[in-house]
Every structure is written in structure tokens, then in C-alpha cells.
Design an enzyme around this catalytic site. Structure first.
Site, mmCIF file in Angstrom:
data_model
loop_
_atom_site.group_PDB
_atom_site.id
_atom_site.type_symbol
_atom_site.label_atom_id
_atom_site.label_comp_id
_atom_site.label_asym_id
_atom_site.label_seq_id
_atom_site.Cartn_x
_atom_site.Cartn_y
_atom_site.Cartn_z
ATOM 1 N N ALA A 55 0.841 -1.185 0.000
ATOM 2 C CA ALA A 55 0.000 0.000 0.000
ATOM 3 C C ALA A 55 0.878 1.237 0.000
ATOM 4 O O ALA A 55 2.085 1.145 0.176
ATOM 5 C CB ALA A 55 -0.906 0.018 1.230
ATOM 6 N N HIS A 96 -0.452 1.187 9.299
ATOM 7 C CA HIS A 96 0.856 1.620 8.804
ATOM 8 C C HIS A 96 0.715 2.844 7.889
ATOM 9 O O HIS A 96 1.375 3.865 8.087
ATOM 10 C CB HIS A 96 1.526 0.464 8.062
ATOM 11 C CG HIS A 96 2.870 0.788 7.502
ATOM 12 N ND1 HIS A 96 4.041 0.487 8.155
ATOM 13 C CD2 HIS A 96 3.246 1.400 6.350
ATOM 14 C CE1 HIS A 96 5.074 0.898 7.437
ATOM 15 N NE2 HIS A 96 4.612 1.462 6.329
ATOM 16 N N GLU A 97 -0.137 2.737 6.900
ATOM 17 C CA GLU A 97 -0.282 3.843 5.948
ATOM 18 C C GLU A 97 -0.863 5.071 6.637
ATOM 19 O O GLU A 97 -0.439 6.197 6.380
ATOM 20 C CB GLU A 97 -1.148 3.440 4.750
ATOM 21 C CG GLU A 97 -0.689 2.176 4.017
ATOM 22 C CD GLU A 97 0.783 2.143 3.653
ATOM 23 O OE1 GLU A 97 1.378 3.223 3.448
ATOM 24 O OE2 GLU A 97 1.359 1.038 3.587
ATOM 25 N N HIS A 131 1.749 6.907 8.643
ATOM 26 C CA HIS A 131 2.672 7.687 7.818
ATOM 27 C C HIS A 131 2.246 9.154 7.719
ATOM 28 O O HIS A 131 3.060 10.008 7.390
ATOM 29 C CB HIS A 131 2.721 7.122 6.388
ATOM 30 C CG HIS A 131 3.796 6.099 6.154
ATOM 31 N ND1 HIS A 131 5.092 6.257 6.582
ATOM 32 C CD2 HIS A 131 3.768 4.920 5.482
ATOM 33 C CE1 HIS A 131 5.817 5.198 6.193
ATOM 34 N NE2 HIS A 131 5.040 4.372 5.535
HETATM 35 N N1 TRP Z 1 5.784 3.658 1.265
HETATM 36 C C1 TRP Z 1 5.031 2.450 1.098
HETATM 37 C C2 TRP Z 1 4.822 1.879 2.477
HETATM 38 O O1 TRP Z 1 5.661 1.310 3.079
HETATM 39 C C3 TRP Z 1 5.657 1.419 0.265
HETATM 40 C C4 TRP Z 1 6.055 1.724 -1.124
HETATM 41 C C5 TRP Z 1 7.210 2.209 -1.555
HETATM 42 C C6 TRP Z 1 5.366 1.378 -2.270
HETATM 43 N N2 TRP Z 1 7.294 2.188 -2.896
HETATM 44 C C7 TRP Z 1 6.185 1.666 -3.372
HETATM 45 C C8 TRP Z 1 4.117 0.845 -2.470
HETATM 46 C C9 TRP Z 1 5.806 1.366 -4.648
HETATM 47 C C10 TRP Z 1 3.738 0.569 -3.752
HETATM 48 C C11 TRP Z 1 4.570 0.812 -4.845
HETATM 49 O O2 TRP Z 1 3.835 2.076 3.060
HETATM 50 ZN ZN ZN Z 2 5.621 2.490 4.919
#
Ligand code: TRP
Ligand code: ZN
Length: 894
Positions: free
Chosen positions: A278, A313-314, A317
């Protein structure tokens, strides 16, 4: 000179060059405001980007503007209202450079076109099942428009989306919607404004024909937030748990970290084609639908737990990542390690804390330890990369979370919370570094964390040798701990780390002994658990007033991500398996005992000797099964033998995958033989007619019931097949159904085929269920599994364009079926590298990640090693690869 260059490198493309942390320089231009106009069309989406740029006072002066941009058609460039001629700029495959620009604020307007329909890389703007969606982290925004695509450029975005109203009734972007309306020719538009400055990687837009499930949340200061979950038609009845998890996450972050949500809207979109789990785009999270869509008959308890954890988690963030973002991609752990720590804590509060901790330790050991021990090892904060997407790893995420956890252990919960508050406060709206985080924690705790900081820059899992020495005359217990870390690629010498070791002493009767650490003031009531801090290569801690020989219980709560050797021996492990008051250490004792036993059995079987039957181990498990005071989920974990991959890692060299497999099978069947009736009794007792609920208690009872089934099936007899088949056909939930198939899949029996056929029928074309059908077959230890996997790749429901399906079939085969993947004839490796070769032009990110499943090849025997090297060598020799795959392949066999 040109002759020399030609002579040294003939037709070979230049090797991609790495980016180094040490080369960081601030951005020469800052962007205040971005206004995007997006005309959505399947094969030619037109993007007009208006940006207000200004020279960065903190950067060296420059006379050009360099913008990132890939896979787009540049239409026009205007600067301060003037259309620029071709001589005013240069365009390459990856950059647009405007020449002779004065060092003052400018308004830049760029028109470009991209082709979402043809975009199979699933980064930038693409279509998933007809839905337009974007994925910008890490460097996808540069496929949408030309822009300084780096996380330390933060801007305020306004986005106007325009599309066909029938094709795309829903138009979404970050922030709040500020306008909408109908247009001529059946088109319509929506305009979204996000008041919070953000880096381009947090940009998102979605357009399509989706169902919306709405709800609302009132924040701690009384503001109402409209919540929306958008899904493909017909899937709204699988969103309730995700919505509930979202509301619980929002409340928890307020209560535990004091963090409140900051927009009027929070939207989530579930798409079926997605590169990872995600994505935390500001106010518009995009999810792999497998982590949203759950219903008792389609999803397992584990799926529910994942939904809860990933939603959290999301959402988390929003503060750890979005409000406070990263200066550069080397700081990735700053948001990911911290956010994983936060989601682990959330799940611990929602469920059983000890069981969650053990599950996290299992994940760390299964994924991060092999990474740290193999050719892809890198520090939590890497110092260089070719393709940043290759660094979304277990080390950055899971070990990164362990580092935060250790910090909290070292400075205590109050200082940690104060440090977090200060970190958010000081860095709000900024792009921060690991140094900013550490210094907030130093200020809050008054402690010097300079040595601790090595955890971020030193790769490899530290190995601790722990020994205890009791002196009956002095009534003292000496705990001596030595640390060392094996060399990793590019880091031969390792410095000592600052390691918190939570420990206690247990009396022979199982009671916890009071701890009097010499040199500390422990008048009054002594604690029964303490944290000793290891900072040198070797240290001794002396405990006083120990009146009888104790049993040492160390690494409680898995207080540090290390490997442990102790001088206790079998008797101590068995004792602690029954008596350690710390659940994590108790589980670990059982795992350690089983690991040593399995290594012993592997050696005996290879030498043609009679292997042990694990009588004392079976007795210990009998006590677990008979102890009603244990939480069922915990008991289930105690029953689980260490896996084959973990054993291979533990043996460390010259491993014969077949020998390990056979040893584990032997122990499983020996234990099942000794516990048979008890397993069946517990299995029956745990049956329940209650309506399905995903809560931790009910899930725990199912976990124990299915652990009994799994262990019992070690007998491989007719009765176990019959029980599994009955469970499959009578199950009222996916957890039990999947557990039955996971047992049947290893068997050579008719019941297996019948059940898999029935499951396929039941799936009725639903991709998430079909993915389970693929993966349950890919994990089979049957000798014909590799052939079965190859045949399934030709199945009409398999597609290289769907990452979930590729991962379910190939990823599970390579990552969760060691005996068949590491086949002695190299056939598993060839299958993998062939898939990587075919997938690379379609989706390099997923291809590279898939190749990563080979990372443990060095622990195997010479025959296997040479097959692995040959397969990867062939991949490298077989024509041009993406930078993603190139980087993994070269590091893999360097
Ligand atoms: N930042 C996202 C998470 O950890 C993960 C993520 C990084 C991601 N690059 C991505 C998700 C590319 C999908 C496609 O929550
Ligand atoms: Zn993350």
C-alpha cells in the site's frame, strides 16, 4: 582517445552508476506551488504543470533548471509566460534542462503526454482493471510530469482532473475537493487542493468507476473527517474491517502518540494491480486490494491481521513520513522503520502483545536475518544504491523498526514519547534525516546515542555469546556477553554496537529471582527483570545475593535483533520452555532447542546414523498442549517447528536442502507419533460452531487447532488426509479452509485433487481466491511441484501483468518452498531466472524483488551454488536488463 574507449568496451551498455549518500547536495531550486491540469485519456493523457520555482538560498547558485522526467512526450515549455524555443532547453531520456535561467523566482508551465494504458510497470500513471491510478514513491512522479522529483522539494499542490464521466465517475486526488462540474462531450472535472506542502512522491490521483463506502471520524479536537474506501463494483461488502481498522488507527495515534489527522477527508482506494502492499499518499492512500478486501469466506485470520496492520501503517505515515518527510532516499528508514514500529505497537494493543511480538520476531528471522547474512546485506541506512526501489527491504523496514524499539528500551517510555513529540514538532513540514531523529531522542533523554547510531550504518546481524557463571561461595552470578558481527559486502570491519539486553534469573522452582546488579544502587525492592547495556566487544555483569544456582533468561522480549549463543545447553532450554516468565524468551527457548535437535537429526541422517526421535521435545510439547493457562495463539506458536529456510541459515554452509527437509519431516512425524491422540483431542476440543469473528481470541483458537492438524499430518497417514478433507469441505471460514489445503497440498492422495478442484470452482474467477489457489500449490513439498508451477504459468488465470499472481505462484515457490526451489539440479533457479527475464520488460520492480528470493543461495552445497551462479550469470549475459534487476543480479553473485 575514441579508439581506446571503443576498444575497452565494445557493444556493452554502460553499467548503471550508483547514487551515494555522501554526495547529497541541497536542491538548487525550490518549488512553492504546483498546479496540475490532467486530461485523462487511455493512451494519451495530457498533463499541464504550472510550477512556481525560486532559487534555494541554501544551495550553490545556478543558471539552469534541471527537471526529472521519463517515458513522456514533451509538448511545450513556457517560462514566465514565454513559450520557449528548442534551443532554450535540452531533453534526454531522463531529464529536461532549461538553460540560461536567471537566479530569481520563475513560473514554469510544461505540457507533456503519457500513456497509462501501456504502462505495465505500475509506477507513474497506469490503469488497473480500467481504473486510472498513480504510484509515485519513490521516483514515479517524473513519469507524470517534468519536476524536481526528490523528497526534499516540498510544494503545495492543486490538481484539476478531467475525464469521461461514464468511464470515470469518480475523480480523486490529495487533500480536499474544492470544485467539480460537468463539461461538454460527456466529460467532467474535479479540482482538489492539498494545503500541506509535500514532496512529489506523496502525490496521487485516481479516476474510475468505483463503489464508495463512507464513514466519518471525529478527531480529538472535535473536527469531523469524512472517510471513504473506494473499491471495484461488487466488493463493497468486503470493506467493513478495513474501515473499522482505520477508525481504530486514527484514535490510537491520538491516544498513544498525540497525533491528530489534519485534513477534512481521508480516502483509501483499493486496486488489484499494485507493486507492493500500500501507499501513504497524503489524504489518498492507495492499497493493493488484498490488504483491504476481507470477508470470513474469502480471507483468513492472517489476512485480517494484515489489513489491520497495513491500514494502520499507511495511516500512521501521515505523521511519520508525510508531515515529517525524508531529506533523501537514504533516510528511508526514518519513515519506514519508525512507521513499522508504530504499526507493530498498534497491533500489540489491539491483540495479544506477546503473540504479536513473537510473530514479528519470526518475520524478522525469516526475512531480515537471511538478508543480513547474504549478498544483498546493507545497513538500515544504506550508503549507495543504483535503484532505490531495491531498498524497500526487510532491513530498512523490519530491522529499522527494531532499532526504534531498542531506542525506546534504552531511554525508557517517557523519554521516548517526549523525544517523539519533539521530533514531530521540530521537523513538521520539513524533510528530515536520521540525525534529526537521534538528536531529538538525545535531547529528550539526556543520553549520548553516538554509539547507538551505528545500528543505522553497520550491516549484519550481531552474534552474542552469552555465558553465565555461578559462584556458590560468593553468591554471585557473572553474566559475560561478547559481541561480533561477520563481514558484509563492502564492510569488512565491524565496530561494537550499543545493545540493550533484557534479562532475568530464574530459580530452580521456576520463580523469578530479585536482581542485584553490582555497582548499581538496588536497595529496597529489587526488580526481577533488568536491561543490561552492552557497549564493548566483551563485558561481564555481576549479580549479587544469588543464593542458589539460577537459570539465565536473556534477550527477553527479543530486546535486540541479534543471534544468541549461550552455554546453558539442552537442560536450560527445556526448563525455560516450561518456565520462562517472558513469553518471547520462552518461545525462543523452544525454537532453540528444536533447531539444535533438527541440526543433529540432519547430520545423523546424512551420516546414515539413526536419528533421534525428539522424545524430550515431544514431552515438552505435551505440556504445552495440556496447559490450559496458555493463550491458544501462543501455544500454537510453541508447536511450530523452525522452518527449513531458517535451519539452512542456521547450519550456514554446505546445506543439502533435501537433508534438511527430510530431517524436519522425520521430527514432525516422530513428534506426531508420540503425541497423536493428544493432538486429535485438542483438535476436536477446539472445534467451534460460533459465528466467525476475526478477533484475536477466536483467531488464536483456530491457530492452535490448525497447528494440531499440521503436526498430526506429519504422520502422513490416511486418517490425517481424511481429517483435512473433512475440515476443507465443512469449514465455514477461509482460515480453516486454507489450513486444510495447506495440509493436503503436500500429500499424494486423491483427497488433494478433489479439494483443489473444489476450491477452484468456489473461487469463481475471484483473483484474491485464485491467488490462494496458486500459492497453496506452489508451496507443496511434493517432488513434482516445480513442474506443477510451470504448468500453472500456462493457466488462463495466470498473468505476468498482475504482481499478486506472480508473487502467489513464483514468489511463494521461490520464497516458501526451500526443498523444491533449491533443487539439487538447479531447476528451481532456472525457473526463477527465466521468469525474471520475462517479467523484467513488463515490470522491473517486481522482477527485481522476485530475484531477491535467491539471496540465501550461498548457504547451500557446491552443486547448488554453481547452479545458482550459472542461472544468474545467464540472466546477466542474456541481453539488456532494467537497472532494478541488473543491480540485484550483480550484487547477488558479486
Ligand atoms: N511507502 C510504502 C509503504 O511502506 C511502500 C512503497 C514504496 C510502495 N514504494 C512503493 C508501495 C511502490 C507501492 C509501490 O507504506
Ligand atoms: Zn511504509
Amino acid at each position: 582517445m575514441s579508439a581506446l574507449t571503443e576498444g575497452t568496451s565494445p557493444a556493452m551498455p554502460p553499467a548503471p552508476s550508483p547514487v551515494h549518500l555522501a554526495d547529497y547536495t541541497p536542491p538548487p531550486w525550490l518549488v512553492d506551488i504546483v498546479t496540475l491540469d490532467v486530461q485523462l485519456a487511455p493512451t494519451a493523457t495530457r498533463v499541464t504543470a504550472k510550477t512556481k520555482l525560486k532559487p534555494n538560498p541554501e544551495a550553490a547558485a545556478t543558471t539552469s533548471i534541471g527537471l526529472d522526467g521519463e517515458r513522456m512526450q514533451l509538448i511545450s515549455v513556457s517560462l514566465d509566460g514565454q513559450l520557449l524555443g528548442c534551443d532554450a532547453y535540452t531533453v534526454s531520456e531522463s531529464k529536461l534542462t532549461l538553460h540560461d535561467v536567471t537566479a530569481e523566482p520563475h513560473e514554469l508551465v510544461i505540457e507533456s503526454e503519457c500513456d497509462p494504458q501501456a504502462n505495465t510497470s505500475l509506477t507513474g500513471l497506469y490503469r488497473s482493471n480500467g481504473v486510472y491510478c498513480t504510484q509515485c514513491e519513490a521516483e514515479g512522479f517524473r513519469r507524470i510530469t517534468y519536476f524536481p522529483d526528490r523528497p526534499d522539494v516540498l510544494a503545495i499542490y492543486t490538481v484539476r482532473l478531467e475525464a469521461d464521466k461514464t468511464e470515470c465517475p469518480i475523480l480523486l486526488a490529495n487533500g480536499n475537493q474544492v470544485a467539480q462540474g460537468d463539461l461538454a462531450d460527456g466529460r467532467h472535472f474535479a479540482e482538489w487542493h492539498d494545503p500541506h506542502p509535500k514532496p512529489a512522491y506523496l502525490f496521487a490521483m485516481v479516476a474510475g468507476d468505483l463503489d464508495c463506502v463512507s464513514d466519518s471520524f471525529t478527531t480529538m479536537s472535535g473536527r469531523d473527517v469524512a472517510l471513504g474506501i473506494y473499491v471495484e463494483h461488487g466488493k463493497a461488502d468486503r470493506t467493513a474491517y478495513a474501515m473499522d481498522s482505520l477508525k481504530r488507527s486514527m484514535r490510537w495515534d491520538e491516544e498513544v502518540f498525540g497525533r491528530e489527522y489534519d485534513l477534512d477527508v481521508f480516502n483509501i482506494v483499493a486496486v488489484s494491480d499494485f507493486n507492493m502492499g500500500a501507499m501513504e499518499n497524503k489524504g489518498l492512500n492507495v492499497f493493493n486490494d488484498k490488504y483491504i478486501l476481507v470477508r470470513p469466506d474469502t480471507a483468513t485470520d492472517a489476512d485480517y491481521a494484515n489489513v489491520e496492520a497495513i491500514i494502520a501503517h499507511e495511516y500512521f505515515h501521515n505523521w511519520s513520513g508525510n508531515r515529517v518527510t525524508c531529506r533523501d532516499w537514504f533516510q528511508l528508514c526514518l519513515k519506514e522503520g519508525l512507521t513499522v514500529f508504530r504499526d507493530q505497537e498498534f497491533s500489540s494493543d489491539m491483540r495479544s502483545r506477546p503473540v504479536k511480538r513473537i510473530a514479528d520476531v519470526k518475520t524478522l528471522r525469516a526475512h531480515q536475518y537471511p538478508e543480513d547474512a547474504g549478498p544483498l546485506a546493507h545497513p538500515v541506512r544504506p550508503s549507495s544504491y543504483i535503484e532505490i526501489n531495491n531498498f524497500y527491504t526487510a532491513t530498512v523496514y523490519e530491522k529499522g523498526a527494531e532499532v526504534v524499539r531498542m531506542l525506546k528500551t534504552l531511554i525508557g517510555p517517557d523519554a521516548f514519547r517526549n523525544g517523539m513529540d519533539a521530533y514531530f514538532e521540530k521537523n513538521d513540514g520539513r524533510a528530515a534525516t536520521v540525525e534529526d531523529f537521534i538528536s531529538a531522542m538525545e535531547d529528550a533523554s539526556g543520553r549520548d546515542l553516538a554509539q547507538f547510531k551505528r545500528w543505522y550504518d553497520q550491516a549484519g546481524t550481531p552474534e552474542l555469546v552469552v555465558s553465565g557463571k555461578y559462584s556458590p561461595i560468593d553468591e554471585t552470578f557473572d553474566l559475560t556477553v561478547a559481541q561480533s558481527t561477520a563481514p558484509t559486502p563492502g564492510q569488512s570491519a565491524k565496530a561494537p554496537l550499543h545493545i540493550p539486553l533484557a534479562m532475568g534469573l530464574i530459580g530452580k522452582d521456576g520463580t523469578s529471582l530479585p536482581l542485584h546488579l553490582s555497582d548499581t544502587n538496588t536497595d529496597g525492592d529489587a526488580e526481577t527483570q533488568t536491561v543490561v547495556e552492552l557497549t564493548g566487544y566483551e563485558q561481564t555483569f555481576t549479580f549479587e545475593k544469588v543464593t542458589s544456582p539460577p537459570v539465565l533468561s536473556v534477550l527477553r522480549g527479543f530486546s535486540a535483533p541479534v543471534k544468541l549463543t549461550t552455554n546453558g545447553g539442552d537442560k536450560d532450554w527445556l526448563f525455560r520452555m516450561a518456565h520462562d516468565p517472558d513469553p518471547c524468551a520462552r518461545w525462543e527457548a523452544g525454537q532453540t532447542y528444536a533447531r539444535e535437535l533438527l541440526v543433529n537429526i540432519t547430520r545423523a541422517m546424512s551420516a546414515g546414523d539413526r536419528p533421534r526421535r525428539g522424545t524430550r521435545y515431544a514431552d515438552a510439547l505435551r505440556h504445552v498442549l495440556e496447559d490450559d493457562s496458555l493463550e491458544p495463539a501462543f501455544a500454537a506458536m510453541m508447536l511450530d517447528l523452525p522452518g527449513e529456510a531458517e535451519l539452512a541459515q542456521h547450519i550456514g554452509q554446505n546445506v543439502d536442502a533435501d537433508a534438511v527437509h527430510n530431517a524436519r519431516k522425520h521430527l514432525q512425524s516422530a513428534v506426531a507419533d508420540q503425541l497423536g491422540d493428544l493432538l486429535l483431542d485438542r483438535y476436536s476440543q477446539l472445534q467451534s460452531n460460533a459465528a466467525y469473528s476475526p478477533d484475536a481470541d477466536q483467531a488464536g483458537r483456530r491457530a492452535l487447532k490448525n497447528a494440531c492438524l499440521r503436526l498430526y499430518a506429519g504422520l502422513g497417514n490416511e486418517n490425517s488426509a481424511r481429517i483435512a478433507a473433512v475440515q476443507f469441505s465443512s469449514a465455514n471460514n477461509m482460515t480453516d479452509m486454507e489450513a486444510a489445503l495447506a495440509t493436503l497440498t503436500h500429500m499424494q492422495r486423491e483427497e488433494r485433487q478433489t479439494a483443489f478442484d473444489a476450491f477452484y470452482e468456489r473461487a469463481a474467477g475471484d483473483p484474491l481466491l485464485l491467488d490462494k489457489w496458486f500459492s497453496l500449490q506452489a508451496m507443496s513439498s511434493r517432488t513434482d511441484t516445480r513442474q506443477a508451477v510451470e504448468a500453472l504459468m500456462d493457466h488462463s488465470d495466470f498473468s505476468m501483468k498482475r504482481p499478486n499472481t506472480v508473487r502467489s505462484l513464483i514468489g511463494v515457490f521461490a520464497g516458501s518452498n526451500p526443498v523444491r526451489f533449491h533443487a539439487g539440479d538447479g531447476s528451481g533457479y532456472r525457473l526463477l531466472t527465466q521468469v525474471v527475464r520475462d517479467l523484467d520488460p513488463i515490470n522491473p520492480q517486481v522482477a527485481a524483488r522476485l530475484l531477491g528470493t535467491l539471496k540465501s543461495w550461498r548457504v547451500y552445497d557446491d552443486a547448488r551454488k554453481s547452479e545458482a551462479v550459472r542461472s544468474v550469470g545467464d540472466l546477466l549475459d542474456g541481453g539488456k536488463l532494467s537497472e532494478d534487476v541488473y543491480e540485484i543480479a550483480t550484487r547477488m553473485i558479486a
